[in-house]
Design an enzyme around this catalytic site. Structure first.
Site, PDB file in Angstrom:
ATOM      1  N   ASN A   1     -10.211  13.867  -0.522  1.00  0.00           N
ATOM      2  CA  ASN A   1     -11.315  13.013  -0.967  1.00  0.00           C
ATOM      3  C   ASN A   1     -12.656  13.558  -0.505  1.00  0.00           C
ATOM      4  O   ASN A   1     -12.750  14.243   0.520  1.00  0.00           O
ATOM      5  CB  ASN A   1     -11.124  11.584  -0.443  1.00  0.00           C
TER       6      ASN A   1
ATOM      7  N   LYS B   1       0.796   4.521 -11.044  1.00  0.00           N
ATOM      8  CA  LYS B   1       0.014   3.280 -10.969  1.00  0.00           C
ATOM      9  C   LYS B   1       0.123   2.496 -12.283  1.00  0.00           C
ATOM     10  O   LYS B   1       0.265   1.274 -12.276  1.00  0.00           O
ATOM     11  CB  LYS B   1      -1.448   3.584 -10.631  1.00  0.00           C
TER      12      LYS B   1
ATOM     13  N   PHE C   1       0.812  -1.217   0.000  1.00  0.00           N
ATOM     14  CA  PHE C   1       0.000   0.000   0.000  1.00  0.00           C
ATOM     15  C   PHE C   1       0.850   1.274   0.000  1.00  0.00           C
ATOM     16  O   PHE C   1       0.384   2.315  -0.435  1.00  0.00           O
ATOM     17  CB  PHE C   1      -0.886   0.066   1.260  1.00  0.00           C
TER      18      PHE C   1
ATOM     19  N   TYR D   1       0.651  10.963 -10.329  1.00  0.00           N
ATOM     20  CA  TYR D   1       0.133   9.897  -9.451  1.00  0.00           C
ATOM     21  C   TYR D   1      -0.445   8.763 -10.296  1.00  0.00           C
ATOM     22  O   TYR D   1      -0.103   7.591 -10.126  1.00  0.00           O
ATOM     23  CB  TYR D   1      -0.942  10.432  -8.497  1.00  0.00           C
TER      24      TYR D   1
ATOM     25  N   SER E   1      -5.184   1.369  -9.076  1.00  0.00           N
ATOM     26  CA  SER E   1      -6.276   2.337  -9.037  1.00  0.00           C
ATOM     27  C   SER E   1      -7.021   2.373 -10.359  1.00  0.00           C
ATOM     28  O   SER E   1      -6.445   2.117 -11.426  1.00  0.00           O
ATOM     29  CB  SER E   1      -5.690   3.725  -8.748  1.00  0.00           C
TER      30      SER E   1
END
Length: 340
Positions: free
Chosen positions: A202, A156, A83, A152, A127
């Site tokens: 978020n 991924k 993670f 970002y 993601s």
């Protein structure tokens, strides 16, 4: 295969909930976290829920020597759930090199250590950002990976490529990339939950912080999108459901049920909810009226993204159980506890 699992970033939001589910299933967990976006207090919450304190090592995984020393000390670790990463889209645009170092350098160090072991299992926190604005809804795993909108998102995409390339030449390394949609909520015990440092990036923590009076007003970015109510649509999944999917993915590798040594799964509910629907859900479960305003669109926001979860449902034998209201209620209970 042994049952000792390394969880990197295991004191973070998704990591801590996954540690709980791993321990509940009998796995021995060791957490590595540098506490850059988490707190050591989370260990107390994990222990309160499971009755067992996981091993914890505090260091920065960007330190290659310390990573090597860790794997020497814990030489029985042969499974990793990874993670640990920086995850704010806006910040990644401002600090691209930090994101590339933290998200790709660390991944490389992990894989280098695992490939020394022979047989090893690796679960990667990916993601739905890899799909960009997908052409077709719901999004299947075979949807094209589009040019990333941010550093970002790019980490991924490239992260998945690094793992795939490594698996090609290391047949004993088994990996699964889990493409999350939008994790929200908190553990029903209210012992752990989402703890954003500073201003939340978020939607849901911003809603709950506004509801409790920490933030004056929520900005809804755009109400003129081509959606039923004009606001963006996302697939919001309860973090406990998401955590259980990690255990299912790991168990698939432990039981050697994987079809190839690199697999990809979407993790969501399969249902899209608009920003206004999430606000309405919060108002329903909390009894509070939320102060929000419509603001201009935000650059880089995709119109809608929700998962086709058929592959995870059928192949992993996993499905999301909680509703949007369930998740929002748990997020609100957590917010009230944190602020009390």
């Amino acid at each position: 295969m042994g049952k000792r699992i390394l969880v990197t970033g295991g004191l973070g939001f998704i990591g801590s909930h996954t540690v709980v589910e791993l321990q509940n299933e009998g796995f021995e967990v060791v957490i590595v976290d540098n506490l850059s976006n988490s707190s050591e207090k989370v260990l107390e919450g994990i222990t309160a829920i499971t009755g067992k304190e996981p091993a914890f090592e505090k260091f920065d995984l960007r330190d290659k020597e310390k990573v090597q020393e860790f794997f020497q000390k814990y030489d029985d670790v042969n499974g990793v759930i990874h993670f640990a990463a920086s995850k704010a889209v806006g910040e990644s645009v401002e600090l691209p090199l930090l994101y590339y170092e933290n998200n790709l350098g660390v991944l490389t160090y992990m894989l280098q250590e695992l490939t020394k072991k022979g047989a090893a299992n690796f679960i990667f926190s990916s993601s739905c950002t890899v799909y960009g604005q997908a052409d077709v809804m719901p999004i299947t795993e075979s949807a094209p990976v589009k040019a990333a909108e941010s550093p970002y998102g790019n980490t991924k995409q490239v992260g998945e490529e690094i793992i795939r390339d490594t698996c090609k030449v290391n047949p004993q390394l088994n990996a699964i990339a889990l493409r999350y949609f939008n994790p929200i909520g908190a553990h029903p015990s209210v012992e752990i939950g989402e703890l954003p440092l500073g201003v939340p990036q978020n939607l849901v923590p911003f809603i709950t912080q506004t509801g409790i009076g920490m933030r004056e007003q929520l900005s809804v970015f755009g109400d003129d999108y081509p959606t039923p109510d004009g606001t963006c649509i996302r697939d919001y999944i309860h973090v406990v459901d998401l955590a259980k999917a990690h255990v299912a993915a790991l168990q698939r590798l432990v039981d050697e049920k994987n079809d190839s040594n690199y697999e990809v799964f979407n993790l969501g509910t399969g249902t899209g909810s608009s920003v206004l629907e999430v606000i309405q859900s919060f108002e329903r479960v909390s009894g509070e009226k939320l102060n929000y305003r419509i603001a201009p669109r935000r650059e880089g926001d995709v119109i809608q993204a929700y998962a086709d979860t058929k592959k995870a449902n059928e192949v992993l034998g996993w499905s999301a159980k909680s509703t949007l209201d369930d998740a929002m209620k748990s997020a609100w209970e957590w917010e009230k506890k944190v602020r009390s």
